[in-house]
Design an enzyme around this catalytic site. Structure first.
Site, PDB file in Angstrom:
ATOM      1  CD  GLU A   1     -30.500  10.449   1.338  1.00  0.00           C
ATOM      2  OE1 GLU A   1     -29.779   9.465   1.619  1.00  0.00           O
ATOM      3  OE2 GLU A   1     -30.368  11.553   1.879  1.00  0.00           O
TER       4      GLU A   1
ATOM      5  CG  ASN B   1     -27.212   4.844   6.482  1.00  0.00           C
ATOM      6  OD1 ASN B   1     -28.225   4.318   6.933  1.00  0.00           O
ATOM      7  ND2 ASN B   1     -26.385   5.533   7.218  1.00  0.00           N
TER       8      ASN B   1
HETATM    9  N1  THU Z   1     -25.925   9.281   4.825  1.00  0.00           N
HETATM   10  C1  THU Z   1     -27.056   8.960   4.129  1.00  0.00           C
HETATM   11  O1  THU Z   1     -27.486   7.807   4.106  1.00  0.00           O
HETATM   12  N2  THU Z   1     -27.683   9.945   3.451  1.00  0.00           N
HETATM   13  C2  THU Z   1     -27.254  11.243   3.403  1.00  0.00           C
HETATM   14  O2  THU Z   1     -27.780  12.024   2.638  1.00  0.00           O
HETATM   15  C3  THU Z   1     -26.170  11.684   4.292  1.00  0.00           C
HETATM   16  C4  THU Z   1     -25.342  10.610   4.875  1.00  0.00           C
HETATM   17  C5  THU Z   1     -25.228   8.208   5.561  1.00  0.00           C
HETATM   18  C6  THU Z   1     -23.885   7.825   5.006  1.00  0.00           C
HETATM   19  C7  THU Z   1     -23.224   7.249   6.229  1.00  0.00           C
HETATM   20  O3  THU Z   1     -23.598   5.895   6.364  1.00  0.00           O
HETATM   21  C8  THU Z   1     -23.816   8.030   7.396  1.00  0.00           C
HETATM   22  O4  THU Z   1     -25.007   8.607   6.890  1.00  0.00           O
HETATM   23  C9  THU Z   1     -22.912   9.109   7.946  1.00  0.00           C
HETATM   24  O5  THU Z   1     -22.432   9.928   6.943  1.00  0.00           O
END
Ligand code: THU
Length: 136
Positions: A61, A48
């Site tokens: 993802e 992320n």
């Molecule tokens: N996040 C992801 O990377 N994947 C997900 O499926 C859920 C949320 C990240 C986005 C943000 O940087 C952090 O997790 C909190 O929401």
């Protein structure tokens, strides 16, 4: 599941754990790592990536999937996603997965690499709107 599939599953989780260390999460402090296997045998990694303008943040993802698709490697087979607590893919990521493979295998694991959920996309996004839904 064959031994080879079991080995690949463990490999994906291990690589997602490793990728997770590179997450850019100054705001949430919630790092996510993903490792995506395609039909070519390649594994794409994603983390992320957050932004001071919060909504611009992108999930691990989607980073992994967009890396594969932008390399014209669109036969998505399996993805491992690792978070502290075994969090599952958000709705936007599920929608992106549905575009490419409703049968995509999904392995969710926690920060210790313990699998908390093993599923396929269509089971966690029932009634999805996919390419075949778009009739003109
Ligand atoms: N996040 C992801 O990377 N994947 C997900 O499926 C859920 C949320 C990240 C986005 C943000 O940087 C952090 O997790 C909190 O929401």
């Amino acid at each position: 599941m064959s031994d080879a599939e079991q080995d690949m599953k463990q490999q994906l989780i291990k690589q997602a754990l490793e990728a997770r260390k590179r997450a850019y999460v100054p705001y949430s402090q919630y790092p996510v790592g993903a490792a995506l296997l395609t039909g070519s045998g390649k594994i794409y990694h994603g983390v992320n990536i957050e932004n001071a303008a919060f909504p611009v943040t992108i999930c691990a993802e989607r980073v992994a999937i967009f890396k594969a698709v932008s390399d014209n490697d669109m036969d998505l087979r399996a993805i491992a996603v690792v978070t502290k607590n075994g969090g599952t893919p958000c709705g936007s990521c599920r929608q992106v997965m549905a575009e490419f493979n409703p049968d995509l295998k999904i392995y969710i694991a926690d920060e210790n690499g313990n699998i908390t959920l093993e599923t396929v996309l269509k089971d966690i996004l029932p009634g999805y709107f996919g390419p075949d839904s778009l009739v003109r």
